[in-house]
Every structure is written in C-alpha cells, then in structure tokens.
Scaffold this motif. Structure first.
Motif, short mmCIF file in Angstrom:
data_model
loop_
_atom_site.label_atom_id
_atom_site.label_comp_id
_atom_site.label_asym_id
_atom_site.label_seq_id
_atom_site.Cartn_x
_atom_site.Cartn_y
_atom_site.Cartn_z
N PRO A 96 0.77 -1.29 -0.18
CA PRO A 96 -0.27 0.03 0.04
C PRO A 96 0.74 1.24 -0.08
N ARG A 97 0.18 2.21 -0.70
CA ARG A 97 1.04 3.59 -0.64
C ARG A 97 0.08 4.64 -0.21
N TYR A 98 -1.39 4.45 -0.15
CA TYR A 98 -2.24 5.23 0.23
C TYR A 98 -3.31 4.52 0.72
N PHE A 99 -3.72 5.33 2.08
CA PHE A 99 -4.79 4.96 2.90
C PHE A 99 -5.85 5.82 2.52
N VAL A 100 -7.22 5.24 2.10
CA VAL A 100 -8.33 6.08 1.84
C VAL A 100 -9.55 5.74 2.63
N LYS A 101 -10.01 6.67 3.38
CA LYS A 101 -11.31 6.71 4.18
C LYS A 101 -12.17 7.61 3.48
N ALA A 102 -13.44 6.90 3.42
CA ALA A 102 -14.58 8.02 2.90
C ALA A 102 -15.94 7.65 3.58
N TRP A 103 -16.64 8.62 3.35
CA TRP A 103 -18.29 8.67 4.06
C TRP A 103 -18.96 9.39 3.07
N LEU A 104 -20.14 8.57 2.58
CA LEU A 104 -20.90 9.29 1.56
C LEU A 104 -22.28 9.62 2.38
N GLN A 105 -22.50 10.72 2.31
CA GLN A 105 -23.79 11.02 3.15
C GLN A 105 -24.90 11.38 1.67
N LYS A 106 -25.90 10.67 1.62
CA LYS A 106 -26.76 10.73 0.46
C LYS A 106 -27.89 11.79 0.86
N ALA A 107 -28.36 12.37 -0.24
CA ALA A 107 -29.60 13.63 0.12
C ALA A 107 -30.77 12.86 1.07
N ASP A 108 -30.93 11.63 0.76
CA ASP A 108 -31.91 10.99 1.56
C ASP A 108 -31.63 10.72 2.93
N LYS A 109 -30.40 10.89 3.62
CA LYS A 109 -30.12 10.82 4.62
C LYS A 109 -29.47 9.08 5.00
N THR A 110 -29.45 8.69 3.95
CA THR A 110 -28.51 7.31 4.23
C THR A 110 -27.14 7.54 3.91
N PHE A 111 -26.25 6.66 4.48
CA PHE A 111 -25.09 6.83 4.29
C PHE A 111 -24.11 5.45 3.95
N GLU A 112 -22.96 5.47 3.49
CA GLU A 112 -22.18 4.49 3.35
C GLU A 112 -20.69 4.83 3.76
N HIS A 113 -19.87 4.16 4.11
CA HIS A 113 -18.63 4.26 4.61
C HIS A 113 -17.40 3.30 3.85
N THR A 114 -16.23 3.71 3.86
CA THR A 114 -15.17 2.57 3.36
C THR A 114 -13.87 2.85 4.02
N THR A 115 -12.98 1.82 4.03
CA THR A 115 -11.63 1.99 3.89
C THR A 115 -10.91 1.56 3.02
N SER A 116 -9.79 1.63 2.60
CA SER A 116 -9.17 0.99 1.38
C SER A 116 -7.75 1.56 1.43
N TRP A 117 -7.01 0.73 0.69
CA TRP A 117 -5.73 0.90 0.46
C TRP A 117 -5.47 1.08 -1.02
N CYS A 118 -4.52 1.93 -1.36
CA CYS A 118 -4.07 2.08 -3.00
C CYS A 118 -2.59 2.05 -3.17
N GLY A 119 -2.28 1.40 -4.10
CA GLY A 119 -0.82 1.03 -4.21
C GLY A 119 -0.42 2.44 -5.11
N PRO A 120 1.13 2.24 -5.35
CA PRO A 120 1.72 3.24 -6.01
C PRO A 120 1.47 3.64 -7.63
N ASP A 121 0.25 2.91 -8.16
CA ASP A 121 0.38 3.06 -9.40
C ASP A 121 -0.54 4.29 -10.05
N GLN A 122 -0.74 5.29 -9.30
CA GLN A 122 -1.34 6.57 -9.25
C GLN A 122 -2.89 6.44 -9.88
N HIS A 123 -3.49 5.20 -9.88
CA HIS A 123 -4.86 4.94 -10.20
C HIS A 123 -5.45 4.05 -9.27
N CYS A 124 -6.74 4.20 -8.60
CA CYS A 124 -7.12 3.41 -7.64
C CYS A 124 -8.74 3.24 -7.76
N LEU A 125 -9.35 2.45 -7.62
CA LEU A 125 -10.73 2.41 -7.52
C LEU A 125 -11.23 1.80 -6.02
#
Length: 135
Positions: free
Chosen positions: A26-55
């Motif tokens: 891993p090169r990057y650590f990603v933490k994200a929280w999605l708060q939708k307009a209808d007040k539902t939410f999702e969250h995630t954590t993930s790793w990204c490698g050094p390749d400059q592109h990550c899903l």
C-alpha cells in the motif's frame, strides 16, 4: 468543523482495509463517508498502491482516484444506480475534481442536469474523503 468531520470519518471507517481485497504494497490509505441526500450513508476504508490510479468501492458505488501524489489527486464518483438516474457531477458540472491530500475534503455531488431537463440542480449527496500518503 474540519476536526468534527475528521473525527466522524475516522470513527466511521474502522473496518479493516484488508477485507476490501486490496493486495500489493500500500502507498495510500483512503477513508470515505458518503452522506446521500435521503440521509442514508455508506463508508469505507481501502488501500491504494503506488500506481497512481485506484478504484475504491463504497457501498454499491465506486470512487475513482487518479494521478495520486502526496499533495493531490483527481476524484470521480461512479454510481451503480440505473440509467434512469445517472450520477454524478460536481457543482461546476465536471465529472471529476482535483482535491488536496492528507486532510478531510468534502465533495458535494449532484445528479447530472440533463436528467431533470435542465430545471435546476438536484443534490445526490456529500462525499467526505481523506487520502493519506503512507510514505
């Protein structure tokens, strides 16, 4: 406000990134929280490698990160929703935004204007994201 967002984001994303199926060094650590307009939410954590592109999966949707560097990256949100409500653009109508790394960033997402016949902007939700360079 930033501290509150950071605390919420960190607290909500305690799941193991190894469970996301990421492999390699891993090169990057990603933490994200999605708060939708209808007040539902999702969250995630993930790793990204050094390749400059990550899903990064978040619920049924996907976050695409490009041109990752220690200081910034490009963000694109890819919705899994049906073609009846394709998503998402940023306030300026662009499908991607350049954000700075290391600190929590808030990216407000909108449905594409053509879906509503040009009758204004409809909010999809807010994506709060932190991309940390591990080097």
């Amino acid at each position: 406000m930033r501290r509150i967002l950071a605390v919420l984001l960190i607290a909500a994303t305690t799941a193991s990134a190894a469970a996301a199926g990421q492999s390699g060094k891993p090169r990057y650590f990603v933490k994200a929280w999605l708060q939708k307009a209808d007040k539902t939410f999702e969250h995630t954590t993930s790793w990204c490698g050094p390749d400059q592109h990550c899903l990064v999966p978040i619920g049924e949707d996907m976050i695409e990160l490009r041109e990752l560097s220690g200081s910034s990256y490009y963000l694109r949100f890819i919705s899994a929703s049906s073609e009846d409500t394709p998503c998402c653009v940023f306030r300026n109508g662009s499908r991607e935004a350049r954000l700075e790394s290391e600190y929590p960033r808030v990216a407000t997402l909108y449905y594409r204007p053509e879906i509503w016949g040009g009758r204004g902007v409809t909010k999809f939700g807010r994506l709060i994201i932190v991309v940390e360079d591990l080097y």
